[in-house]
Enzyme design. Structure first.
Site, PDB file in Angstrom:
ATOM      1  N   CYS A 197      35.729  45.031 111.832  1.00 21.47           N
ATOM      2  CA  CYS A 197      34.814  46.049 111.315  1.00 21.47           C
ATOM      3  C   CYS A 197      35.164  46.499 109.902  1.00 21.47           C
ATOM      4  CB  CYS A 197      34.798  47.251 112.256  1.00 21.47           C
ATOM      5  SG  CYS A 197      34.338  46.830 113.955  1.00 21.47           S
TER       6      CYS A 197
ATOM      7  N   ASN B 228      26.957  49.110 116.934  1.00 21.46           N
ATOM      8  CA  ASN B 228      28.104  48.690 116.124  1.00 21.46           C
ATOM      9  C   ASN B 228      27.948  47.214 115.782  1.00 21.46           C
ATOM     10  OD1 ASN B 228      30.598  47.886 115.126  1.00 21.46           O
ATOM     11  ND2 ASN B 228      31.777  49.045 116.633  1.00 21.46           N
TER      12      ASN B 228
ATOM     13  N   HIS C 230      31.754  53.269 108.753  1.00 20.55           N
ATOM     14  CA  HIS C 230      31.446  52.227 109.728  1.00 20.55           C
ATOM     15  C   HIS C 230      30.717  52.842 110.913  1.00 20.55           C
ATOM     16  CE1 HIS C 230      31.654  49.112 112.652  1.00 20.55           C
ATOM     17  NE2 HIS C 230      32.653  49.661 113.325  1.00 20.55           N
TER      18      HIS C 230
END
Length: 346
Positions: free
Chosen positions: A129, A303, A273
């Site tokens: 990520c 996500n 994020h």
């Protein structure tokens, strides 16, 4: 605390962490056609209300079986280049940030390079990520040194292939997608110069086991036993990762502000994020910034790992929330465990 080493002076930090003369000239988006709502997941033990309360996610995109990370990257890249008015043959480098590559080899970036018809080097980066943040910093250094003049950076993931549809706590969190940016040099000078006013990349490998795909690599090759244990899928210690992320974000924000000699009020937009709305909300409360300056789209995308920040950048630009001269604070965090952030003057 995330930052445990003795910090250098502000002047030393600026010398080491400021990369000016960089410009993002265009962005692009690539997402599957199929949007999957919470009610469409049909996972035993996990209802829509629980997902919304625990994560803030309403839907996410899932790629089709014959659609790969490079396909999503290709869509984002083509739209980015079209918007920039730049031919793929003009590119000097392609970097793809991904933890879900098409293959172990060749790299997803090389597949993308062939699709675009580019004639430049290409390589992948895997910091999960945080991958896009790592790629952005690396690309900025190539531009700053004058080695390259046009670099395509893409974050692309097909997370639906690596999460377990029998895991009600993990499967609803993730989605598929890609975002792309084109980086070039910036002719603006002085206080108007674009680029990284400050950046920091870091890793905490001792916590790597809290977010891991245990099998199908050289440590644990695929086998019948692996498949029976479902170790080919992502495993996450959710509580540990959640607490870590809530601590990391405020530390990163303060560190970047210190490096850049800026205040919270100097930041026009915060893009974190997009992992979990509760993580973002907790961080915002700790930081003390206005929620209306924090970009959030995980309710629609979930996500998307390395694609999260470039997708958000694209949407923020399209919505007019980022304009020339804007100070944008970006921060990514995830498996590794890794984290990275920057303040980018647009």
């Amino acid at each position: 605390m995330v930052v445990t080493e003795e910090r250098p002076s502000v002047n030393e930090q600026k010398l080491k962490t400021q990369i000016l003369g960089i410009k993002i000239v265009a962005t692009g988006l690539g997402v599957p056609q199929h949007s999957v709502g919470n009610d469409d997941l049909n996972i035993p033990g996990c209802d829509s209300e629980w997902i919304v309360q625990r994560t803030g996610i309403l839907s996410r995109f899932h790629a089709s079986e014959n659609q790969s990370a490079s396909d999503l990257a290709g869509e984002a890249a083509e739209r980015c280049l079209l918007k920039a008015g730049v031919s793929a043959t003009e590119l000097d480098l392609i970097i793809v940030a991904t933890m879900t590559p098409d293959h172990f080899t060749p790299s997803t970036s090389c597949i993308l390079q062939a699709r675009l018809g580019a004639r430049c080097p290409a390589f992948d980066m895997n910091a999960a990520c945080s991958g896009f943040m790592y790629a952005l910093v690396v690309a900025s250094q190539f531009i700053k040194t004058g080695c390259y003049q046009k670099i395509l950076v893409v974050g692309a993931e097909k997370m639906s292939m690596v999460v377990d549809n029998q895991d009600p706590k993990t499967f609803p969190l993730f989605g598929d997608g890609a975002g792309a940016i084109l980086i070039t040099s910036d002719s603006r000078t002085g206080s108007a110069a674009g680029g990284l006013l400050g950046f920091k990349l870091a890793s905490e490998g001792e916590l790597g086991g809290t977010l891991i795909v245990p099998a199908c690599g050289s440590r644990m090759p695929v086998s019948q036993e692996v498949l029976q244990r479902r170790d080919q899928f992502l495993k996450m210690e959710g509580r540990t990762v959640f607490k870590w992320a809530v601590r990391v974000i405020p530390d990163v924000v303060q560190l970047l502000l210190d490096q850049s000699q800026l205040n919270l009020e100097d930041i026009d937009l915060f893009i974190f994020h997009q992992a979990n709305r509760r993580i973002i909300d907790a961080a915002v409360e700790t930081i003390g910034c206005s929620p209306d300056r924090v970009f959030v789209n995980l309710d629609r995308y979930g996500n998307t790992s390395a694609a999260s920040i470039p997708i958000s950048l694209h949407e923020a630009v399209e919505q007019g929330r980022i304009k020339p001269g804007s100070n944008v604070l970006l921060a990514g965090f995830g498996a590794g465990l890794t984290w990275g952030g920057c303040i980018f003057r647009w």
